[in-house]
Design a protein around this motif. Sequence first.
Motif, PDB file in Angstrom:
ATOM      1  N   GLY A  18       0.814  -1.197   0.000  1.00 11.13           N
ATOM      2  CA  GLY A  18       0.000   0.000   0.000  1.00 11.13           C
ATOM      3  C   GLY A  18       0.854   1.255   0.000  1.00 11.13           C
ATOM      4  O   GLY A  18       2.086   1.206  -0.105  1.00 11.13           O
ATOM      5  N   ALA A  19       0.198   2.393   0.162  1.00 17.24           N
ATOM      6  CA  ALA A  19       0.901   3.671   0.167  1.00 17.24           C
ATOM      7  C   ALA A  19       1.697   3.845   1.453  1.00 17.24           C
ATOM      8  O   ALA A  19       1.297   3.383   2.527  1.00 17.24           O
ATOM      9  CB  ALA A  19      -0.111   4.810   0.028  1.00 17.24           C
ATOM     10  N   ASP A  20       2.839   4.502   1.335  1.00 16.89           N
ATOM     11  CA  ASP A  20       3.629   4.942   2.485  1.00 16.89           C
ATOM     12  C   ASP A  20       4.130   3.794   3.358  1.00 16.89           C
ATOM     13  O   ASP A  20       4.287   3.944   4.574  1.00 16.89           O
ATOM     14  CB  ASP A  20       2.832   5.927   3.344  1.00 16.89           C
ATOM     15  N   CYS A  21       4.382   2.648   2.759  1.00 15.73           N
ATOM     16  CA  CYS A  21       5.009   1.550   3.496  1.00 15.73           C
ATOM     17  C   CYS A  21       6.512   1.786   3.593  1.00 15.73           C
ATOM     18  O   CYS A  21       7.103   2.516   2.793  1.00 15.73           O
ATOM     19  CB  CYS A  21       4.756   0.213   2.798  1.00 15.73           C
ATOM     20  N   GLU A  22       7.139   1.133   4.569  1.00 15.46           N
ATOM     21  CA  GLU A  22       8.593   1.172   4.686  1.00 15.46           C
ATOM     22  C   GLU A  22       9.105  -0.241   4.917  1.00 15.46           C
ATOM     23  O   GLU A  22       8.743  -0.887   5.898  1.00 15.46           O
ATOM     24  CB  GLU A  22       9.038   2.081   5.827  1.00 15.46           C
ATOM     25  N   ILE A  23       9.947  -0.696   3.995  1.00 14.83           N
ATOM     26  CA  ILE A  23      10.555  -2.021   4.087  1.00 14.83           C
ATOM     27  C   ILE A  23      12.042  -1.793   4.348  1.00 14.83           C
ATOM     28  O   ILE A  23      12.770  -1.301   3.485  1.00 14.83           O
ATOM     29  CB  ILE A  23      10.347  -2.844   2.799  1.00 14.83           C
ATOM     30  N   MET A  24      12.494  -2.145   5.535  1.00 17.47           N
ATOM     31  CA  MET A  24      13.826  -1.757   5.990  1.00 17.47           C
ATOM     32  C   MET A  24      14.881  -2.790   5.607  1.00 17.47           C
ATOM     33  O   MET A  24      14.597  -3.800   4.964  1.00 17.47           O
ATOM     34  CB  MET A  24      13.790  -1.503   7.493  1.00 17.47           C
ATOM     35  N   ALA A  25      16.109  -2.522   6.003  1.00 17.96           N
ATOM     36  CA  ALA A  25      17.266  -3.310   5.570  1.00 17.96           C
ATOM     37  C   ALA A  25      17.092  -4.795   5.868  1.00 17.96           C
ATOM     38  O   ALA A  25      16.707  -5.175   6.974  1.00 17.96           O
ATOM     39  CB  ALA A  25      18.529  -2.789   6.245  1.00 17.96           C
ATOM     40  N   TYR A  26      17.349  -5.608   4.858  1.00 19.42           N
ATOM     41  CA  TYR A  26      17.389  -7.072   4.962  1.00 19.42           C
ATOM     42  C   TYR A  26      16.041  -7.707   5.313  1.00 19.42           C
ATOM     43  O   TYR A  26      15.987  -8.899   5.633  1.00 19.42           O
ATOM     44  CB  TYR A  26      18.464  -7.520   5.962  1.00 19.42           C
ATOM     45  N   ALA A  27      14.979  -6.948   5.257  1.00 19.45           N
ATOM     46  CA  ALA A  27      13.651  -7.536   5.430  1.00 19.45           C
ATOM     47  C   ALA A  27      13.254  -8.278   4.161  1.00 19.45           C
ATOM     48  O   ALA A  27      13.731  -7.967   3.058  1.00 19.45           O
ATOM     49  CB  ALA A  27      12.628  -6.459   5.754  1.00 19.45           C
ATOM     50  N   VAL A  28      12.362  -9.267   4.309  1.00 15.22           N
ATOM     51  CA  VAL A  28      11.878 -10.045   3.169  1.00 15.22           C
ATOM     52  C   VAL A  28      10.356  -9.986   3.149  1.00 15.22           C
ATOM     53  O   VAL A  28       9.697 -10.330   4.135  1.00 15.22           O
ATOM     54  CB  VAL A  28      12.336 -11.513   3.248  1.00 15.22           C
ATOM     55  N   VAL A  29       9.809  -9.556   2.020  1.00 17.31           N
ATOM     56  CA  VAL A  29       8.363  -9.577   1.787  1.00 17.31           C
ATOM     57  C   VAL A  29       8.156 -10.409   0.526  1.00 17.31           C
ATOM     58  O   VAL A  29       8.554 -10.006  -0.568  1.00 17.31           O
ATOM     59  CB  VAL A  29       7.791  -8.161   1.604  1.00 17.31           C
ATOM     60  N   THR A  30       7.560 -11.582   0.681  1.00 18.45           N
ATOM     61  CA  THR A  30       7.439 -12.484  -0.459  1.00 18.45           C
ATOM     62  C   THR A  30       6.298 -12.068  -1.384  1.00 18.45           C
ATOM     63  O   THR A  30       5.464 -11.217  -1.049  1.00 18.45           O
ATOM     64  CB  THR A  30       7.209 -13.934   0.003  1.00 18.45           C
ATOM     65  N   LYS A  31       6.260 -12.729  -2.516  1.00 20.12           N
ATOM     66  CA  LYS A  31       5.238 -12.437  -3.528  1.00 20.12           C
ATOM     67  C   LYS A  31       3.833 -12.787  -3.057  1.00 20.12           C
ATOM     68  O   LYS A  31       2.847 -12.413  -3.696  1.00 20.12           O
ATOM     69  CB  LYS A  31       5.547 -13.213  -4.807  1.00 20.12           C
ATOM     70  N   PRO A  43      14.170  -4.552   9.987  1.00 20.07           N
ATOM     71  CA  PRO A  43      15.234  -5.434   9.498  1.00 20.07           C
ATOM     72  C   PRO A  43      15.066  -6.896   9.912  1.00 20.07           C
ATOM     73  O   PRO A  43      14.698  -7.204  11.044  1.00 20.07           O
ATOM     74  CB  PRO A  43      16.495  -4.825  10.119  1.00 20.07           C
ATOM     75  N   PHE A  44      15.328  -7.763   8.940  1.00 18.39           N
ATOM     76  CA  PHE A  44      15.381  -9.217   9.111  1.00 18.39           C
ATOM     77  C   PHE A  44      14.018  -9.862   9.368  1.00 18.39           C
ATOM     78  O   PHE A  44      13.956 -11.065   9.639  1.00 18.39           O
ATOM     79  CB  PHE A  44      16.377  -9.609  10.210  1.00 18.39           C
ATOM     80  N   ALA A  45      12.947  -9.108   9.289  1.00 17.70           N
ATOM     81  CA  ALA A  45      11.623  -9.729   9.338  1.00 17.70           C
ATOM     82  C   ALA A  45      11.376 -10.481   8.029  1.00 17.70           C
ATOM     83  O   ALA A  45      11.856 -10.080   6.967  1.00 17.70           O
ATOM     84  CB  ALA A  45      10.545  -8.677   9.551  1.00 17.70           C
ATOM     85  N   VAL A  46      10.617 -11.578   8.114  1.00 23.74           N
ATOM     86  CA  VAL A  46      10.256 -12.356   6.927  1.00 23.74           C
ATOM     87  C   VAL A  46       8.735 -12.505   6.917  1.00 23.74           C
ATOM     88  O   VAL A  46       8.160 -13.186   7.768  1.00 23.74           O
ATOM     89  CB  VAL A  46      10.926 -13.741   6.917  1.00 23.74           C
ATOM     90  N   ILE A  47       8.102 -11.875   5.950  1.00 25.58           N
ATOM     91  CA  ILE A  47       6.646 -11.846   5.869  1.00 25.58           C
ATOM     92  C   ILE A  47       6.205 -12.625   4.631  1.00 25.58           C
ATOM     93  O   ILE A  47       6.665 -12.350   3.521  1.00 25.58           O
ATOM     94  CB  ILE A  47       6.122 -10.393   5.797  1.00 25.58           C
ATOM     95  N   GLY A  48       5.340 -13.615   4.862  1.00 28.73           N
ATOM     96  CA  GLY A  48       4.843 -14.412   3.744  1.00 28.73           C
ATOM     97  C   GLY A  48       5.678 -15.625   3.425  1.00 28.73           C
ATOM     98  O   GLY A  48       5.539 -16.213   2.344  1.00 28.73           O
ATOM     99  N   GLY A  49       6.535 -16.040   4.356  1.00 28.35           N
ATOM    100  CA  GLY A  49       7.306 -17.256   4.144  1.00 28.35           C
ATOM    101  C   GLY A  49       6.424 -18.493   4.174  1.00 28.35           C
ATOM    102  O   GLY A  49       5.264 -18.459   4.602  1.00 28.35           O
ATOM    103  N   ASP A  50       6.974 -19.604   3.706  1.00 35.17           N
ATOM    104  CA  ASP A  50       6.208 -20.851   3.676  1.00 35.17           C
ATOM    105  C   ASP A  50       5.816 -21.278   5.089  1.00 35.17           C
ATOM    106  O   ASP A  50       6.578 -21.083   6.048  1.00 35.17           O
ATOM    107  CB  ASP A  50       7.033 -21.965   3.041  1.00 35.17           C
TER     108      ASP A  50
END
Length: 251
Positions: A18-31, A43-50
């Motif tokens: 969405g608008a105005d999101c911030e994805i910081m260093a080494y974070a992962v947001v999957t498809k 940092p280092f969060a993983v969102i949408g992993g298996d």
Amino acid sequence: MATVIHPTAIVEPGAQLGADCEIMAYAVVTKHCVLGDRVAVHPFAVIGGDPQYLKFDRASATGVTVGAGTVLREHVTINRSIYPGKATAIGENCFFMSGSHAAHDCEVGNHVVLANAALLAGHVGVGDHTFFGGGAAVHQFCRIGESVMVAGHASITRDVPHFTMVAERDDVIGFNAVGLRRRGFARAAIAELKTAFHEVYFTPGNIRDVAAARRAAGAFDSAEAKRFLDFFAGGKRGFARARRAEAEAGE
């Protein structure tokens, strides 16, 4: 501000931000993710992993949704659903502190806080305005109600009704009057809820039957008290129980 993605972050093609999101260093947001406006992924969060599920087919089209204004701190993990076409759902304005985890198919309401290392197993449901202390862990398929206060390091293996406080292993230690006052609940509603809490927990008999009888009798007028009683009509894991002295002291 516009959405900001740090150069070292991984946002896979197909992820929806969405608008105005911030994805910081080494974070992962999957498809597999759909993030609302103003979501912050630290940092280092993983969102949408298996999902951590042995029979999972990685080709399944499953996902994660995160509501607007939610903050996901360092090393948070949120796993996608195990069911095709379904999503693990995190509400709006939640705050997941460092190292907290929501497993596959959790449904978390709005304004929910998970303190450091709080853990939700698969299929857990959480109501709005609930707080989990650090290191609290919830068994799969449990329901945690609205405006519940879960103590740090609590071990939850049964359903926890709306508006209560729970600690240790499934011990209801009181009615969350302070939390309700902070939310602006009317005094009359809080008084009715307190009475309903006492009648359900300290009347001899099956707790589900006691709640159903009070609901059928029309014993309470407020929507909040009726919602509290209705909670006992659902679920499959039984209910956290009160130790009377602690529950009365915890009001």
